[in-house]
Design a protein around this motif. Structure first.
Motif, PDB file in Angstrom:
ATOM      1  N   TYR A 233       0.826  -1.207   0.000  1.00  0.00           N
ATOM      2  CA  TYR A 233       0.000   0.000   0.000  1.00  0.00           C
ATOM      3  C   TYR A 233       0.857   1.252   0.000  1.00  0.00           C
ATOM      4  O   TYR A 233       2.030   1.231   0.411  1.00  0.00           O
ATOM      5  N   ASP A 234       0.264   2.340  -0.486  1.00  0.00           N
ATOM      6  CA  ASP A 234       0.827   3.676  -0.320  1.00  0.00           C
ATOM      7  C   ASP A 234       0.034   4.458   0.726  1.00  0.00           C
ATOM      8  O   ASP A 234       0.598   5.245   1.482  1.00  0.00           O
ATOM      9  N   ARG A 235      -1.296   4.249   0.733  1.00  0.00           N
ATOM     10  CA  ARG A 235      -2.192   4.889   1.707  1.00  0.00           C
ATOM     11  C   ARG A 235      -2.994   3.795   2.395  1.00  0.00           C
ATOM     12  O   ARG A 235      -3.660   2.997   1.734  1.00  0.00           O
ATOM     13  N   LEU A 236      -2.936   3.764   3.723  1.00  0.00           N
ATOM     14  CA  LEU A 236      -3.632   2.720   4.482  1.00  0.00           C
ATOM     15  C   LEU A 236      -4.716   3.340   5.363  1.00  0.00           C
ATOM     16  O   LEU A 236      -4.429   4.151   6.249  1.00  0.00           O
ATOM     17  N   ILE A 237      -5.970   2.963   5.084  1.00  0.00           N
ATOM     18  CA  ILE A 237      -7.099   3.341   5.935  1.00  0.00           C
ATOM     19  C   ILE A 237      -7.424   2.106   6.773  1.00  0.00           C
ATOM     20  O   ILE A 237      -7.954   1.117   6.263  1.00  0.00           O
ATOM     21  N   LEU A 238      -7.103   2.178   8.046  1.00  0.00           N
ATOM     22  CA  LEU A 238      -7.202   0.999   8.919  1.00  0.00           C
ATOM     23  C   LEU A 238      -8.058   1.309  10.142  1.00  0.00           C
ATOM     24  O   LEU A 238      -7.755   2.226  10.903  1.00  0.00           O
ATOM     25  N   VAL A 239      -9.137   0.539  10.314  1.00  0.00           N
ATOM     26  CA  VAL A 239      -9.945   0.677  11.523  1.00  0.00           C
ATOM     27  C   VAL A 239      -9.140   0.082  12.678  1.00  0.00           C
ATOM     28  O   VAL A 239      -8.770  -1.092  12.631  1.00  0.00           O
TER      29      VAL A 239
END
Length: 378
Positions: A233-239
């Motif tokens: 990934y380059d951008r990680l949206i992680l809950v």
């Protein structure tokens, strides 16, 4: 003589309970809402902030506005619960009560991956918006760090909204979006009908889904699952992982896993009959989803239960064990319905189906936001 009802938490559950109590019982009760924040935030709208549909102040209302409805508000930090003595300890002193309603929500724990963002807070939503502003086309990954987190559909909605936002910017052809979850299929607990509907939208949007992906570690642009699979990934949206509110899980109310033990019929504490616990603080332990629609119905219901204690007969709303939650994918939407009646009665399973799909369904979600603010705050 007025009975004191102390409500901890100025989120959806606390605000709805307070309004319903005053509506039913009037001056028979002295209702006080306690929250460390001065404003109520419509948390479900944070992704709209991330993608530019709302600004932060548009999704907030001052809790002091509750006083127009005869509800006291105290801005204070809850430090400890002492149900044996019937008091709550705050940074502004001890508060006593005849009835206590705990609606403090779930508490996010530190993210296991440095640099990840989650658009379910002000900071996270604004960080994702900044990423979009700077974007030139990257590898985006959306996922969850643990099985317990508020609003089960939220990661899928964000992946869909991200696709739409990147298409508007003309960057989708240079960007990839992938989503991972420890479940084998999207929203697997809601059954194959809902999973298929979500997968269909993800496929149309060219969002790759990775099931049974249990995060082991991550960083430096690579996520690793416990089974050895990796995602770059380059951008990680992680809950992030969540837990019951710290004050609750360290209190005498706490049971296994820190979740309070309550009656699944009345949400009354099994240890303290004058204490009720609703929302994300307790719902995962009951098999109910940690979602705003569920705590909405719980708040209305327990107001009637308290009224029944005081008047001798139940005069409020029945608990609606049917949850409907609009899933907003940016340029598409799904309205599922799940019936938890048989599950709560330990007679069967959850029953789910799709009530409606399409872009027009999104309008209903926006209308509900407006109706909620108007109804609760005037």
């Amino acid at each position: 003589m007025q009975k004191k009802v102390l409500i901890l938490g100025g989120g959806s559950g606390g605000v709805i309970t307070a309004n319903k109590l005053v509506e039913i019982l009037g001056d028979q009760v002295d209702v006080t809402v306690v929250d460390r924040n001065a404003e109520h935030t419509f948390i479900a709208a944070y992704p709209w902030v991330a993608f530019g549909l709302r600004e932060v102040q548009q999704i907030r209302r001052p809790l002091v506005a509750l006083q127009k409805r005869g509800i006291r508000f105290m801005q204070a930090e809850v430090r400890a619960l002492h149900p044996d003595r019937g008091v709550v300890e705050t940074d502004r002193g001890e508060l006593d009560y005849d009835y206590l309603v705990v609606s403090l929500g779930a508490e996010p724990l530190p993210s296991p991956v440095e640099g990840a963002q989650a658009p379910w807070s002000e900071a996270g939503a604004l960080a994702v918006r900044s990423w979009l502003r700077e974007s030139q086309g990257e590898r985006w990954v959306v996922g969850v760090a643990s099985p317990f987190y508020p609003c089960p559909p939220a990661p899928y909605e964000v992946a869909g909204q991200l696709d739409f936002a990147l298409r508007v910017k003309g960057l989708r052809s240079r960007s990839s979006i992938e989503i991972f979850h420890m479940n084998p299929a999207p929203l697997a607990g809601m059954g194959p009908v809902i999973s298929h509907a979500v997968l269909k939208i993800l496929k149309r949007k060219d969002v790759a889904f990775h099931g049974n992906f249990e995060l082991a570690e991550g960083g430096d642009g690579v996520l690793k699952a416990k089974d050895g699979r990796t995602l770059e990934y380059d951008r990680l949206i992680l809950v992030p992982p969540f837990a019951p509110n710290k004050v609750v899980r360290e209190s005498p109310l706490a049971g296994p896993g820190g979740f309070p033990e309550v009656s699944p019929e009345t949400f009354r504490s099994l240890k303290y009959p004058n204490v009720f616990v609703i929302g994300d603080t307790v719902n995962p332990a009951l098999g109910l989803p940690p979602a705003g629609v569920v705590v909405h119905y719980q708040g209305e219901y327990i107001a009637g239960v308290i009224a029944a204690d005081l008047r001798g007969a139940y005069i409020g709303e029945p608990f609606n064990a049917v949850a409907m939650c609009i899933m907003d994918f940016g340029d598409d939407a799904i309205l599922p319905q799940c019936d938890f009646t048989e599950m709560l009665a330990e007679r069967g399973m959850i029953s789910c189906g799709v009530m409606a799909t399409g872009r027009s369904v999104r309008i209903a979600k926006m209308l509900f936001e407006s109706m909620f603010f108007a109804t609760m705050f005037g």
